[in-house]
Design a protein around this motif. Structure first.
Motif, PDB file in Angstrom:
ATOM      1  N   ILE A 393     -79.000  15.365 -35.616  1.00 36.43           N
ATOM      2  CA  ILE A 393     -78.166  15.263 -34.418  1.00 36.43           C
ATOM      3  C   ILE A 393     -76.749  14.838 -34.788  1.00 36.43           C
ATOM      4  N   ASP A 394     -75.764  15.510 -34.200  1.00 35.99           N
ATOM      5  CA  ASP A 394     -74.360  15.243 -34.513  1.00 35.99           C
ATOM      6  C   ASP A 394     -73.819  14.140 -33.601  1.00 35.99           C
ATOM      7  N   GLN A 395     -74.280  12.905 -33.853  1.00 36.63           N
ATOM      8  CA  GLN A 395     -73.850  11.753 -33.065  1.00 36.63           C
ATOM      9  C   GLN A 395     -73.557  10.580 -34.005  1.00 36.63           C
ATOM     10  N   PRO A 396     -72.699   9.621 -33.571  1.00 41.59           N
ATOM     11  CA  PRO A 396     -72.388   8.462 -34.426  1.00 41.59           C
ATOM     12  C   PRO A 396     -73.625   7.669 -34.844  1.00 41.59           C
ATOM     13  N   SER A 397     -74.677   7.735 -34.037  1.00 40.49           N
ATOM     14  CA  SER A 397     -75.899   6.995 -34.370  1.00 40.49           C
ATOM     15  C   SER A 397     -76.666   7.638 -35.524  1.00 40.49           C
ATOM     16  N   THR A 398     -76.294   8.858 -35.877  1.00 40.05           N
ATOM     17  CA  THR A 398     -76.931   9.540 -37.013  1.00 40.05           C
ATOM     18  C   THR A 398     -76.271   9.063 -38.301  1.00 40.05           C
ATOM     19  N   GLY A 417     -69.533  14.471 -36.114  1.00 36.79           N
ATOM     20  CA  GLY A 417     -69.713  13.314 -35.242  1.00 36.79           C
ATOM     21  C   GLY A 417     -70.627  12.256 -35.815  1.00 36.79           C
ATOM     22  N   ALA A 418     -71.414  12.598 -36.833  1.00 36.93           N
ATOM     23  CA  ALA A 418     -72.318  11.627 -37.450  1.00 36.93           C
ATOM     24  C   ALA A 418     -71.537  10.646 -38.327  1.00 36.93           C
ATOM     25  N   THR A 419     -72.200   9.567 -38.723  1.00 35.57           N
ATOM     26  CA  THR A 419     -71.587   8.567 -39.604  1.00 35.57           C
ATOM     27  C   THR A 419     -72.016   8.844 -41.038  1.00 35.57           C
TER      28      THR A 419
END
Length: 501
Positions: A393-398, A417-419
């Motif tokens: 998933i392309d999210q900061p929580s990844t 968007g990931a970290t």
């Protein structure tokens, strides 16, 4: 009438009526180059260009002084992605155009050397469908452009278009660090063909290098030092290394099916060995025959093509031996030689050599066979498809932890968007120099600083990494699940792990 014929001879893209059928393989080649242009994933070298072109122009050029290669490609790409929307297609469009134009120029050279229609057709077919040529034309790197400039410089020398030759020489210097050997070869060819104009060729060569001196002084002085090439498991300089890397320019080196891959490699390596034997026989047979007409043909056609095809290879091998570093012997540095070698075989076949005609047919069959077992997506290692399959998933929580930038840059291209974190380690300079890491805002942490919770580990298993990296990564992945492996023909394989509490 004579002046009209002369004008047509000098126009690069003019093809008289009997040769219109040669555009059939050329158009097939154009279609193959366009197909898959956006469907094969961005890999590390391409991603490096992507991240560089996101900088301001002056900052990008300044950063490139810390790299080995000159800035022509990135400068051109910087403008292209500001004219068009950044995408896989826009990053690769210049390579596509260069690859197509290279085939067209090759056909004009075959016509210039009066190769008969059938052998022209075979040669053009090989160049149009060759997986290696497709690879270079679909890669957001400089090598298709460098190959085009090299062949175009040869054309300008033949046509005595000295300003065109000067432009090609200058652009070659600024295209790639290995291009200096191409320029030296072209100067030697000019002197060979026009011995009475040797001063002009030397002046053109010196003038083009003079234009290159500012960059050479700013960048190459440091990057050509032994420290830049130092590291672990440096490839040796030997015949096996040369054969392996030259073999790449006749085929695409990666096929998913291991049995088919092994079989085709065996067949293709055998063809390559026979090809080199052919070259030796060709040299002996051609240069020791005493007929006057044969002497003129050698002087005007074969000798220049021999220099064009083999001299850069010889100089690169000598440079690698001098530095004791097999990294210099690399298939991408040999990319300008692939087309001249095919032209050389076709021209030699005009001496009524049945064997050289057989070589053309076998090369065509082998290159054609790859299209039944190889897809363009293999160059990118199916990275984009793998990310989708694993539902990353392309999210900061990844959270994604990378052993090297070889994986970080392409993964961050698709998962911006990931970290992303990079292993904090002292690696050889050519893994990604510190100024570039800082410019790309790469976050570096040790394995013990990886945030708690679920996270991904991307381990590019490069053989040139220090031993302690393997120890740390083994410890980190010990309790994690291996999810997938990504294989590249041109880069280190990547293991993908998922770690959960």
């Amino acid at each position: 009438m004579a002046s009209t014929d002369n004008l047509r001879q000098k126009r690069i893209i003019y093809i008289p009526h009997p040769y219109l059928l040669l555009w059939i393989p050329i158009w097939i080649g154009i279609g193959l180059r366009i197909y898959g242009l956006s469907s094969n994933s961005i890999w590390y070298d391409e991603a490096l260009t992507v991240f560089l072109t996101r900088q301001s122009l002056m900052k990008m050029v300044s950063l490139l002084t810390t790299e080995l290669n000159p800035p022509l490609w990135e400068i051109l790409e910087w403008w292209i992605v500001r004219i068009f929307t950044p995408s896989e297609i826009s990053y690769r469009i210049l390579s596509l155009i260069s690859g197509i134009f290279t085939v067209v120029v090759a056909q004009r050279l075959l016509s210039h050397f009066q190769v008969n229609y059938t052998k022209q057709f075979l040669a053009v077919c090989i160049l149009s469908i060759s997986p290696y040529q497709l690879w270079m034309a679909q890669d957001a790197r400089v090598y298709a452009l460098m190959s085009c400039l090299y062949l175009l410089g040869f054309w300008f020398i033949i046509q005595q278009k000295w300003l065109g030759a000067l432009a090609c020489f200058g652009l070659l210097f600024y295209s790639n660090s290995a291009a200096v050997f191409c320029v030296i070869s072209l100067v030697a060819i000019g002197i060979l063909i026009y011995p009475d104009k040797w001063r002009r060729m030397v002046y053109i060569g010196c003038a083009s290098f003079g234009l290159f001196i500012p960059w050479f002084a700013a960048s190459f002085g440091n990057n050509l030092s032994g420290s830049y090439f130092s590291g672990y498991n440096i490839p040796p300089v030997n015949a096996q290394r040369v054969l392996e890397q030259v073999n790449y320019i006749f085929l695409t080196p990666s096929i998913s099916n291991p049995l088919v891959s092994t079989l085709l490699r065996l067949i293709h390596t055998s063809v390559l060995v026979v090809f080199f034997v052919f070259l030796v026989v060709f040299l002996v047979n051609t240069f020791f025959r005493r007929e006057d007409n044969q002497h003129e043909f050698v002087k005007n056609s074969l000798a220049p093509l021999l220099i064009l095809s083999l001299f850069p290879l010889i100089m690169i091998i000598i440079a690698a031996w001098f530095y004791r570093n097999g990294h210099l012997i690399l298939y991408r540095s040999f990319s300008p030689l692939a087309v001249p070698l095919v032209i050389l075989i076709a021209v030699y076949s005009n001496l009524k050599s049945k064997f050289s005609s057989v070589i053309l047919i076998v090369l065509l069959i082998v290159n054609l066979s790859y299209h039944f077992v190889w897809t363009v997506q293999e160059k990118g290692g199916y990275l984009q498809e793998t990310i989708q399959k694993l539902s990353m998933i392309d999210q900061p929580s990844t959270i994604i932890f990378h052993a090297t930038a070889n994986s970080l840059l392409p993964f961050q291209y698709y998962l911006s968007g990931a970290t992303h974190y990079l292993l904090d380690a002292d690696l050889p300079a050519w893994f990604l120099v510190q100024p570039l890491q800082q410019a790309f805002d790469i976050k570096k942490i040790s394995p013990r600083q990886v945030p708690a919770g679920s996270f991904w580990i991307i381990w590019a298993k490069d053989a040139h990494l220090p031993p302690f990296v393997e120890e740390e990564m083994n410890e980190l992945t010990n309790k994690c699940q291996l999810m997938c492996k990504i294989s590249y023909p041109q880069a280190a394989a990547i293991d993908i792990y998922y770690c959960s509490p």
